[in-house]
Design a protein around this motif. Structure first.
Motif, PDB file in Angstrom:
ATOM      1  N   ALA A 121     -17.026  30.181  23.130  1.00 26.68           N
ATOM      2  CA  ALA A 121     -18.070  30.242  24.146  1.00 26.68           C
ATOM      3  C   ALA A 121     -18.335  28.853  24.715  1.00 26.68           C
ATOM      4  O   ALA A 121     -18.817  27.973  24.010  1.00 26.68           O
ATOM      5  N   THR A 122     -17.962  28.644  25.956  1.00 25.72           N
ATOM      6  CA  THR A 122     -18.255  27.394  26.661  1.00 25.72           C
ATOM      7  C   THR A 122     -18.532  27.751  28.114  1.00 25.72           C
ATOM      8  O   THR A 122     -18.261  28.872  28.545  1.00 25.72           O
ATOM      9  N   ASP A 123     -19.048  26.766  28.843  1.00 25.30           N
ATOM     10  CA  ASP A 123     -19.210  26.965  30.281  1.00 25.30           C
ATOM     11  C   ASP A 123     -17.956  26.541  31.032  1.00 25.30           C
ATOM     12  O   ASP A 123     -17.591  27.121  32.037  1.00 25.30           O
ATOM     13  N   SER A 124     -17.306  25.465  30.526  1.00 22.26           N
ATOM     14  CA  SER A 124     -16.148  24.922  31.239  1.00 22.26           C
ATOM     15  C   SER A 124     -14.900  25.048  30.369  1.00 22.26           C
ATOM     16  O   SER A 124     -14.970  25.357  29.181  1.00 22.26           O
ATOM     17  N   LYS A 125     -13.756  24.792  30.984  1.00 19.07           N
ATOM     18  CA  LYS A 125     -12.473  24.972  30.308  1.00 19.07           C
ATOM     19  C   LYS A 125     -12.253  23.909  29.222  1.00 19.07           C
ATOM     20  O   LYS A 125     -13.030  22.968  29.084  1.00 19.07           O
ATOM     21  N   LEU A 126     -11.164  24.065  28.480  1.00 17.37           N
ATOM     22  CA  LEU A 126     -10.920  23.187  27.332  1.00 17.37           C
ATOM     23  C   LEU A 126     -10.638  21.749  27.762  1.00 17.37           C
ATOM     24  O   LEU A 126     -11.086  20.805  27.126  1.00 17.37           O
ATOM     25  N   PHE A 127      -9.900  21.575  28.863  1.00 23.30           N
ATOM     26  CA  PHE A 127      -9.484  20.223  29.235  1.00 23.30           C
ATOM     27  C   PHE A 127      -9.911  19.809  30.638  1.00 23.30           C
ATOM     28  O   PHE A 127      -9.492  18.765  31.129  1.00 23.30           O
ATOM     29  N   CYS A 128     -10.698  20.652  31.319  1.00 22.18           N
ATOM     30  CA  CYS A 128     -11.189  20.258  32.640  1.00 22.18           C
ATOM     31  C   CYS A 128     -12.535  20.930  32.876  1.00 22.18           C
ATOM     32  O   CYS A 128     -12.973  21.752  32.087  1.00 22.18           O
ATOM     33  N   GLY A 129     -13.184  20.573  33.983  1.00 18.75           N
ATOM     34  CA  GLY A 129     -14.539  21.041  34.231  1.00 18.75           C
ATOM     35  C   GLY A 129     -14.628  22.366  34.963  1.00 18.75           C
ATOM     36  O   GLY A 129     -15.719  22.784  35.354  1.00 18.75           O
ATOM     37  N   CYS A 130     -13.510  23.064  35.143  1.00 14.01           N
ATOM     38  CA  CYS A 130     -13.557  24.345  35.841  1.00 14.01           C
ATOM     39  C   CYS A 130     -14.315  25.383  35.019  1.00 14.01           C
ATOM     40  O   CYS A 130     -14.261  25.368  33.796  1.00 14.01           O
ATOM     41  N   SER A 131     -14.974  26.279  35.729  1.00 17.06           N
ATOM     42  CA  SER A 131     -15.752  27.329  35.074  1.00 17.06           C
ATOM     43  C   SER A 131     -14.835  28.330  34.375  1.00 17.06           C
ATOM     44  O   SER A 131     -13.724  28.590  34.830  1.00 17.06           O
ATOM     45  N   VAL A 132     -15.340  28.897  33.273  1.00 17.05           N
ATOM     46  CA  VAL A 132     -14.584  29.952  32.576  1.00 17.05           C
ATOM     47  C   VAL A 132     -15.029  31.347  33.022  1.00 17.05           C
ATOM     48  O   VAL A 132     -14.647  32.336  32.416  1.00 17.05           O
ATOM     49  N   ALA A 133     -15.809  31.402  34.104  1.00 17.92           N
ATOM     50  CA  ALA A 133     -16.348  32.684  34.562  1.00 17.92           C
ATOM     51  C   ALA A 133     -15.250  33.730  34.692  1.00 17.92           C
ATOM     52  O   ALA A 133     -14.148  33.445  35.146  1.00 17.92           O
ATOM     53  N   TYR A 134     -15.588  34.961  34.300  1.00 17.11           N
ATOM     54  CA  TYR A 134     -14.613  36.053  34.256  1.00 17.11           C
ATOM     55  C   TYR A 134     -14.708  36.882  35.526  1.00 17.11           C
ATOM     56  O   TYR A 134     -15.784  37.052  36.093  1.00 17.11           O
ATOM     57  N   GLY A 135     -13.562  37.367  35.962  1.00 20.24           N
ATOM     58  CA  GLY A 135     -13.559  38.369  37.022  1.00 20.24           C
ATOM     59  C   GLY A 135     -13.664  37.836  38.444  1.00 20.24           C
ATOM     60  O   GLY A 135     -14.065  38.562  39.333  1.00 20.24           O
ATOM     61  N   SER A 136     -13.306  36.560  38.647  1.00 26.37           N
ATOM     62  CA  SER A 136     -13.348  36.021  40.010  1.00 26.37           C
ATOM     63  C   SER A 136     -12.032  36.313  40.731  1.00 26.37           C
ATOM     64  O   SER A 136     -11.058  36.740  40.132  1.00 26.37           O
ATOM     65  N   GLU A 137     -12.027  36.041  42.018  1.00 27.93           N
ATOM     66  CA  GLU A 137     -10.808  36.143  42.801  1.00 27.93           C
ATOM     67  C   GLU A 137      -9.791  35.124  42.288  1.00 27.93           C
ATOM     68  O   GLU A 137     -10.181  34.089  41.745  1.00 27.93           O
ATOM     69  N   PRO A 138      -8.483  35.385  42.484  1.00 28.24           N
ATOM     70  CA  PRO A 138      -7.461  34.470  41.947  1.00 28.24           C
ATOM     71  C   PRO A 138      -7.671  33.009  42.363  1.00 28.24           C
ATOM     72  O   PRO A 138      -7.987  32.719  43.518  1.00 28.24           O
ATOM     73  N   ASN A 139      -7.510  32.124  41.417  1.00 28.15           N
ATOM     74  CA  ASN A 139      -7.502  30.674  41.632  1.00 28.15           C
ATOM     75  C   ASN A 139      -8.791  30.132  42.254  1.00 28.15           C
ATOM     76  O   ASN A 139      -8.772  29.131  42.953  1.00 28.15           O
ATOM     77  N   HIS A 140      -9.913  30.798  41.973  1.00 24.07           N
ATOM     78  CA  HIS A 140     -11.198  30.261  42.424  1.00 24.07           C
ATOM     79  C   HIS A 140     -11.769  29.253  41.427  1.00 24.07           C
ATOM     80  O   HIS A 140     -12.736  28.573  41.715  1.00 24.07           O
ATOM     81  N   HIS A 141     -11.206  29.208  40.223  1.00 23.20           N
ATOM     82  CA  HIS A 141     -11.657  28.215  39.237  1.00 23.20           C
ATOM     83  C   HIS A 141     -10.474  27.383  38.785  1.00 23.20           C
ATOM     84  O   HIS A 141     -10.013  27.481  37.649  1.00 23.20           O
ATOM     85  N   THR A 142      -9.949  26.591  39.711  1.00 20.56           N
ATOM     86  CA  THR A 142      -8.813  25.725  39.375  1.00 20.56           C
ATOM     87  C   THR A 142      -9.023  24.341  39.972  1.00 20.56           C
ATOM     88  O   THR A 142      -9.762  24.169  40.936  1.00 20.56           O
ATOM     89  N   CYS A 143      -8.377  23.367  39.353  1.00 17.92           N
ATOM     90  CA  CYS A 143      -8.502  21.976  39.795  1.00 17.92           C
ATOM     91  C   CYS A 143      -7.163  21.304  39.517  1.00 17.92           C
ATOM     92  O   CYS A 143      -6.252  21.922  38.956  1.00 17.92           O
ATOM     93  N   PRO A 144      -7.019  20.019  39.857  1.00 19.14           N
ATOM     94  CA  PRO A 144      -5.734  19.359  39.600  1.00 19.14           C
ATOM     95  C   PRO A 144      -5.264  19.504  38.150  1.00 19.14           C
ATOM     96  O   PRO A 144      -4.070  19.660  37.903  1.00 19.14           O
TER      97      PRO A 144
END
Lengths: 487, 487, 100
Positions: free
Chosen positions: A23-46
């Motif tokens: 359980a976290t708000d952001s991913k393991l190695f970056c600040g992107c959200s772990v929110a479930y069920g979004s449109e493809p690639n809406h939570h991605t960064c470099p």
């Protein structure tokens, strides 16, 4: 039980690898959200797109949760653990490697207790040993919904996971299921994960082999991949055990392989054979320095852990005088256990409250397919209702449907009883006249009773209860009738 | 307008005196770059529009007396493996064709914050793998001292751009000597900082545990100024050192009295080195003695294993780092039918021969059955080499060696013999393996071509080798010599 | 003695997802063989008691607070993609569940 798992000649040996989302708000190695069920690639960064030049930085809360999970399963948290790269090519693995842990995992050893018999449960618990727990990042998602193209969504890429690897200590599909339920319960208890199966937060691979009873050598094992519900795990393992026994009994040999279970057809498919196994070329990730966990941090984490389910079960037995089965039921989730304890404390007689929780509250939840936390019932309300029953102000028979009302809409039991006119009839004069009416209307029954048939008393009692709409105290009615009939 | 630009110090004085504007410097750099491009091929692209805007802003700041740093308004060039938002980042590879980075490297942000103006991106060996800047999808870069010769590599474009007076400052990257050797071949000064001193965030990785970004300039003082602008902790790079980076420029006092220079006996042998190079280096050391430094012999017994160690570790890391170039999310994608084809064709078409060679070597040394014999063995040799330096630095402050065993070689001379090319890194790779800072500075000429002196420092002590280099440059003229203008 | 032949090079190339023409594979085998022959000198080092160095930095990995930072806009995320539909990347069809 299936024919395979209770086979006289064969024994199954099962080990499970569980992938659990922390359980976290952001991913393991970056600040992107772990929110479930979004449109493809809406939570991605470099970083999670693996753009050239990006680098990983580890999420503190993910580490803290992993440590809690390790402690809750009695693992030893290693002072030093090392992130390693697992190299393979797949479209949903953007870096061409997964950051995981290999030679030096976060935690080792440990165990999970499972009941030896799921139903009667009076026996002692059995310990399933854990090999290790390590941290890793999740891959993305390949969407195969068109024939001519696969779409790739990297929202899930980099979501923090722990992999929990058991020793091959499980002996039946049912044990595998019990282990998974117990493990999920622990992870939810210590709040390191929601372990929501629907959202893929708790997934399992199973290593399965069979051997003739009495043999100590392990048979050749196969690995069932991506089992995402408890029932699939049990079904898939059962199917694989049966398949292996059949192959060997027909003189064949088990080949080491990775398998997939098709739940719709109940069939096992081979994904790849050992000969084609990956050469993952693990090596320490040069972008991440080893993770150092100080003894002090482990101590603090241990202190902050809530009481674990197994400890709670033991305490409920000794403190409240409950049976192992009752204690097991009441600790099935942390919310339920807390609810029971609060109600028991408010009421004062835990055993009586336990009955109400197990019988009426659980039934109401089951009927509505809801979790306790999502309902309106409070421990205080339940305690008050039980007290009203104890005090004879409402009969148990009339109180029981009110539990469902409390679950559904909440409210004050006192008011509910009044609103519905369910106050117990304690007016002796009224009861006496009802009893006289019943006796006068049923001369045959009265004769039967006097002729020595005690069962007839129950019939007469039922008549009195009916006329008082269940509001009379059954004990009082029985006494009254017995006296009037001269018993 | 196509006259060469001067040094940072000269340009800053001219700006301060009002004799020239930043806008004019940028125009001059762009014009000079264009005029030299056919002859040298130093650049892979210019940033004319953005640079003009930035220069105008710098001039406005100057007018308001709000200069950000000694670099404010100064044109700089970036090696084309450093990410820059809105720029095509090719790494000299076909596989990144068309890739436009959506983010800035940390060093780019810091250059912006310092007011420096990025005017151009410079050529390199594909993915910084090479010692000649011949292996680029953009074609070779040529040495301003003799266009038939290589400027060294892999930061050959940055070195040639500075040497030819296109820019006074450039950033390169150094994994096994890729800043120092081109600096030596083109008669300028280059610094590889301590590993972790400068953030790698945004540097396209070749070998993550060895890569460092560093400055190239005419003199040590200019390198120090550029280092000071980019060095220091970065939360986006887990390998970035948390130690603050104090400015090195103020440390360049010209005073080196009592400073002890160690000469590794293993490196001062006649074998495998051009005698003229060795003579120039010895004379430079003697000059340092005359400046007040002391000289003593030290020993690096494992130095002879450095090349083998380096090529095993660097290629292993590279094989994994380059897996992300798969034609899925960016860059080149081959015409293909299936997924395997997508990967194999894309990567075979996209990577050049030297990159493929290193990916193959690195994949091999990490593969099952070879890891211990090659990769782990190299990591152990790396430990021994680091211990050598620890021991040596117990008795000296700076270690002096030649930067390269020879002066600039002819283009094509070594490209058919990879091992021979690798061996030319003999003096430089140790600093990367041990994480130490190293400076290369011009110390004479052999056959009309510049010779480089390498000065290595202790971990985090960039200041001492820079101070010695600067003191030497205050007493000598080699770094002031410029290559002949084309006629 | 040859340490790596064209067959081995092909196996490695497959792992690395590179496709080599036969002539290229033979040339690579010769180059790699020369390099492996050279690095064989490491075998003479006694490293039984030597810990491997993976990082020169003798520190622990830093940790970042669990805070959500801005992601790229989806159109930016797929802007460089050779093939995309909407905000998803596209690749040739992959047989579900089969890792290649």
């Amino acid at each position: 039980m299936s024919k395979a798992s209770c086979n006289q000649d064969w024994e199954a040996v099962i080990g499970l690898e569980v992938h659990n989302q922390l359980a976290t708000d952001s991913k393991l190695f970056c600040g992107c959200s772990v929110a479930y069920g979004s449109e493809p690639n809406h939570h991605t960064c470099p970083v999670c797109l693996a753009l050239p030049g990006s680098l990983p930085v580890l999420n503190r809360r993910a580490v803290e949760n992993a440590i809690r999970a390790a402690l809750a399963t009695h693992c030893t948290v290693n002072e030093r653990s090392v992130f390693a790269r697992k190299n393979y090519f797949y479209p949903d693995l953007p870096k061409g490697y997964q950051i995981s842990q290999f030679e030096e995992p976060l935690a080792t050893g440990g165990w999970v207790e499972i009941p030896t018999d799921g139903e009667s449960g009076e026996g002692e618990a059995r310990r399933i040993r854990l090999t290790r727990i390590h941290m890793e990042e999740d891959a993305g998602k390949s969407i195969h919904d068109a024939a001519d193209v696969t779409r790739v969504d990297l929202n899930r890429t980099g979501v923090p996971l722990i992999e929990i690897v058991s020793e091959p200590d499980l002996r039946s599909p049912e044990e595998a299921g019990a282990y998974l339920r117990a493990l999920r319960e622990i992870l939810r208890y210590v709040e390191v994960s929601d372990a929501d199966l629907e959202k893929g937060q708790f997934r399992c691979d199973a290593n399965v082999s069979v051997r003739r009873r009495g043999e100590s050598e392990l048979g050749t094992r196969t690995e069932l991949k991506n089992l995402n519900s408890f029932r699939f795990v049990e079904d898939a393992v059962r199917a694989e055990i049966e398949r292996q026994i059949e192959v060997i009994e027909e003189g064949g040999e088990i080949r080491q392989a990775t398998l997939r279970y098709d739940p719709d057809r109940g069939r096992i498919h081979v994904m790849r054979l050992k000969e084609d196994a990956h050469d993952y070329r693990y090596f320490p990730d040069p972008d991440l320095i080893p993770l150092a966990i100080e003894a002090e941090a482990v101590r603090a984490a241990r202190e902050s852990l809530p009481e674990l389910p197994e400890d709670k079960r033991a305490r409920f037995q000794s403190e409240y005088g409950l049976s192992a089965y009752d204690a097991g039921q009441l600790t099935a989730s942390r919310g339920l256990a807390d609810f029971f304890e609060a109600a028991a404390r408010a009421h004062g007689a835990p055993k009586s409250v336990a009955n109400w929780v197990q019988r009426d509250v659980l039934a109401a939840l089951k009927e509505r397919e809801v979790e306790l936390e999502a309902t309106a019932i409070t421990p205080e309300a339940l305690s008050m209702l039980v007290k009203m029953v104890d005090d004879g102000r409402v009969t148990a028979r009339n109180a029981r449907p009110l539990v469902a009302v409390l679950v559904e809409t909440g409210g004050d039991p006192e008011a509910l009883v009044q609103e519905r006119g369910l106050e117990a009839v304690s007016d002796t004069g009224l009861l006496e006249s009802v009893a006289d009416e019943v006796i006068a209307a049923n001369p045959k029954a009265v004769d039967g009773f006097r002729g020595g048939d005690p069962k007839v008393l129950n019939f007469l009692m039922g008549q009195v209860m009916k006329k008082t709409q269940g509001k009379a105290d059954p004990g009082q009615v029985r006494e009254l009738l017995a006296r009037k009939l001269g018993g | 307008m196509t006259a060469p630009l001067g040094t940072l110090t000269e340009l800053r004085e001219a700006l301060d005196a009002g004799g020239v504007s930043s806008a004019e410097l940028v125009e001059q750099a762009l014009a000079r770059g264009e005029a030299q491009q056919r002859r040298l091929g130093a650049l892979v692209g210019t940033r004319a529009e953005a640079a003009r805007e930035a220069a105008a802003a710098a001039d406005a700041r100057r007018a308001r007396g709000e200069l950000r740093s000694p670099l404010d308004g100064i044109p700089v060039a970036l090696k084309d493996n450093i990410s820059q938002a809105g720029a095509e980042v090719s790494c000299g590879s076909r596989i990144l064709a068309g890739y436009v980075a959506p983010f800035d490297a940390t060093v780019v942000e810091r250059l912006d914050a310092a007011g420096a103006v990025v005017v151009a991106r410079t050529n390199l060996d594909e993915f910084a793998m090479g010692s000649s800047t011949e292996h680029s999808a953009h074609g070779p870069t040529r040495n301003p001292w003799d266009p038939e010769r290589s400027p060294g590599g892999s930061s050959g474009g940055s070195a040639a751009a500075v040497a030819a007076g296109i820019v006074p400052l450039a950033l390169g990257s150094d994994t096994g000597g890729s800043i120092r050797q081109p600096a030596a071949f083109t008669g300028i000064t280059g610094l590889k900082p301590t590993y972790g001193r400068v953030s790698r965030y945004g540097l396209v990785a070749y070998a993550s545990s060895l890569d460092q970004i560093g400055p190239l300039a005419h003199g040590a003082a200019d390198c120090a100024a550029l280092l000071d602008a980019i060095a220091g902790p970065d939360p986006r790079d887990s390998t970035s050192l948390p130690t603050p980076a104090p400015p090195t420029l103020p440390e360049l006092t010209g005073d080196v009295s009592g400073l002890v220079i160690g000469l590794p006996r293993e490196y001062f042998v006649e074998e495998g080195v051009d005698p003229e190079v060795l003579a120039a280096v010895r004379e430079a050391v003697a000059e340092c003695e005359r400046a007040g430094a002391k000289v003593r012999e030290v020993s690096l017994p494992h130095a002879r294993y450095a090349i083998a160690t380096y090529y095993l570790i660097a290629t292993a890391e590279a094989s994994s780092n380059l897996s992300r170039f798969d034609g899925v999310r960016y860059g080149h994608r081959a015409e293909c039918d299936g997924l395997t084809e997508l990967y194999e064709r894309t990567r075979s078409e996209g990577f050049g021969a030297e990159v493929k060679r290193r990916i193959l070597l690195g994949t091999f040394v990490l593969s099952a059955g070879y890891y211990d014999a090659y990769y782990r063995k190299a990591q152990q040799a790396r430990t021994l080499l680091r211990a050598d330096f620890d021991a040596a630095f117990a008795g000296c402050d700076v270690i002096a060696t030649p930067t390269a065993p020879e002066t600039a070689f002819r283009i094509g001379e070594k490209s058919s013999d990879p091992l021979r090319m690798y061996l030319s890194d003999v003096y430089t790779v140790s600093a990367n393996l041990a994480g130490l800072p190293g400076v290369s500075l011009p110390c004479g000429f052999a056959g009309g071509l510049p010779v480089g002196l390498q000065l290595l420092g202790r971990t985090l002590d960039e200041a001492t080798p820079l101070r010695l280099a600067d003191a030497y440059q205050r007493r000598t003229e080699h770094h002031r010599r410029r290559p002949p203008e084309a006629t | 003695m040859s340490r790596i032949g064209p067959g081995e090079v092909e196996r490695i190339a497959k792992l690395a997802r590179l496709r080599l023409e036969p002539a290229e594979a033979a040339a690579m085998a010769a180059d790699l063989d020369a390099v492996l022959d050279y690095v064989e000198q490491l075998a003479e080092l006694d490293t039984r008691e030597v810990a491997p160095t993976s990082h020169v930095t003798a520190l622990a990995t830093p940790l970042r607070e669990d805070r959500v930072a801005a992601s790229l806009a989806p159109e930016v995320a797929v802007a460089n993609a050779p093939a995309a539909e909407g905000s998803a990347f596209e690749v040739p069809p992959v047989l579900e569940g089969v890792e290649e």
